[in-house]
Write a protein that holds these residues in place. Structure first.
Motif, PDB file in Angstrom:
ATOM      1  N   THR A   9       1.006  -1.144  -0.097  1.00 23.37           N
ATOM      2  CA  THR A   9      -0.187  -0.047   0.133  1.00 23.37           C
ATOM      3  C   THR A   9       0.918   1.123   0.135  1.00 23.37           C
ATOM      4  OG1 THR A   9      -1.685  -1.306   1.165  1.00 23.37           O
ATOM      5  CG2 THR A   9      -1.706   1.244   1.206  1.00 23.37           C
ATOM      6  N   SER A  10       0.531   2.211  -1.046  1.00 24.29           N
ATOM      7  CA  SER A  10       1.339   3.338  -0.899  1.00 24.29           C
ATOM      8  C   SER A  10       1.015   4.404   0.240  1.00 24.29           C
ATOM      9  CB  SER A  10       1.081   4.201  -2.097  1.00 24.29           C
ATOM     10  OG  SER A  10       1.495   5.401  -2.335  1.00 24.29           O
ATOM     11  N   PRO A  11       2.147   4.933   0.495  1.00 23.07           N
ATOM     12  CA  PRO A  11       1.823   5.873   1.727  1.00 23.07           C
ATOM     13  C   PRO A  11       0.899   7.259   1.362  1.00 23.07           C
ATOM     14  CG  PRO A  11       4.102   6.044   1.054  1.00 23.07           C
ATOM     15  CD  PRO A  11       3.419   4.856   0.309  1.00 23.07           C
ATOM     16  N   ALA A  12       0.899   7.318  -0.102  1.00 19.52           N
ATOM     17  CA  ALA A  12      -0.188   8.430  -0.666  1.00 19.52           C
ATOM     18  C   ALA A  12      -1.489   8.176  -0.096  1.00 19.52           C
ATOM     19  CB  ALA A  12      -0.062   8.262  -2.086  1.00 19.52           C
ATOM     20  N   TRP A  13      -1.967   7.216   0.268  1.00 18.78           N
ATOM     21  CA  TRP A  13      -3.499   6.970   0.437  1.00 18.78           C
ATOM     22  C   TRP A  13      -3.594   7.498   1.946  1.00 18.78           C
ATOM     23  CZ3 TRP A  13      -6.250   6.663  -3.243  1.00 18.78           C
ATOM     24  CH2 TRP A  13      -5.888   6.103  -4.345  1.00 18.78           C
ATOM     25  N   ILE A  14      -2.728   7.834   2.583  1.00 17.54           N
ATOM     26  CA  ILE A  14      -3.157   8.478   3.914  1.00 17.54           C
ATOM     27  C   ILE A  14      -3.700  10.048   3.671  1.00 17.54           C
ATOM     28  CG2 ILE A  14      -1.532   7.103   5.567  1.00 17.54           C
ATOM     29  CD1 ILE A  14       0.127   9.551   5.536  1.00 17.54           C
ATOM     30  N   HIS A  15      -3.519  10.512   2.707  1.00 15.34           N
ATOM     31  CA  HIS A  15      -3.828  11.935   2.326  1.00 15.34           C
ATOM     32  C   HIS A  15      -4.959  12.002   1.243  1.00 15.34           C
ATOM     33  CE1 HIS A  15       0.125  13.166   3.850  1.00 15.34           C
ATOM     34  NE2 HIS A  15       0.677  12.426   3.282  1.00 15.34           N
ATOM     35  N   TYR A  16      -5.437  10.866   0.788  1.00 12.68           N
ATOM     36  CA  TYR A  16      -6.769  10.867  -0.219  1.00 12.68           C
ATOM     37  C   TYR A  16      -7.822  10.075   0.409  1.00 12.68           C
ATOM     38  CZ  TYR A  16      -3.511  12.785  -3.371  1.00 12.68           C
ATOM     39  OH  TYR A  16      -2.915  13.709  -4.154  1.00 12.68           O
ATOM     40  N   GLU A  17      -8.933  10.370   0.089  1.00 14.36           N
ATOM     41  CA  GLU A  17     -10.261   9.512   0.096  1.00 14.36           C
ATOM     42  C   GLU A  17     -10.908   9.183  -1.115  1.00 14.36           C
ATOM     43  OE1 GLU A  17     -14.798  10.435   1.431  1.00 14.36           O
ATOM     44  OE2 GLU A  17     -13.216  11.954   1.876  1.00 14.36           O
ATOM     45  N   ARG A  18     -11.077   7.691  -1.181  1.00 18.91           N
ATOM     46  CA  ARG A  18     -11.667   7.390  -2.509  1.00 18.91           C
ATOM     47  C   ARG A  18     -13.018   7.471  -2.482  1.00 18.91           C
ATOM     48  NH1 ARG A  18      -8.870   1.358  -3.267  1.00 18.91           N
ATOM     49  NH2 ARG A  18      -6.733   2.179  -3.369  1.00 18.91           N
ATOM     50  N   ILE A  19     -13.634   8.225  -3.582  1.00 17.20           N
ATOM     51  CA  ILE A  19     -14.854   8.790  -3.527  1.00 17.20           C
ATOM     52  C   ILE A  19     -15.709   7.715  -4.268  1.00 17.20           C
ATOM     53  CG2 ILE A  19     -16.669  10.441  -4.692  1.00 17.20           C
ATOM     54  CD1 ILE A  19     -14.202  12.465  -4.265  1.00 17.20           C
ATOM     55  N   GLU A  20     -15.511   7.368  -5.600  1.00 15.86           N
ATOM     56  CA  GLU A  20     -16.009   6.509  -6.419  1.00 15.86           C
ATOM     57  C   GLU A  20     -15.281   5.887  -7.368  1.00 15.86           C
ATOM     58  OE1 GLU A  20     -18.937   8.296  -9.758  1.00 15.86           O
ATOM     59  OE2 GLU A  20     -19.104   9.527  -7.746  1.00 15.86           O
TER      60      GLU A  20
END
Length: 69
Positions: A9-20
């Motif tokens: 899992t990329s550390p980038a995902w702590i800064h993003y929310e998946r919408i759709e």
């Protein structure tokens, strides 16, 4: 030994929310700092563009605070 393919899992995902997720496999994701909505596809772009956005976003936030709602 590295984790099996697909489990990293990329550390980038702590800064993003998946919408759709669209029918074409592209995801809409929202930056948790500036609320900008970006399109993401792991097979096409990877997370490099997401990481670059967060770096620029955080630099701007240090220079001029971003209003988070």
């Amino acid at each position: 030994m590295p984790p099996p393919l697909g489990l990293k899992t990329s550390p980038a995902w702590i800064h993003y929310e998946r919408i759709e997720e669209g029918d074409d496999g592209w995801w809409k994701v929202r930056c948790s700092h500036c609320h900008l909505v970006l399109r993401y596809n792991a097979r096409v772009t990877g997370t490099k563009s997401l990481i670059m956005h967060v770096e620029r976003c955080l630099e701007r936030n240090l220079e001029k605070p971003i209003r988070i709602e």
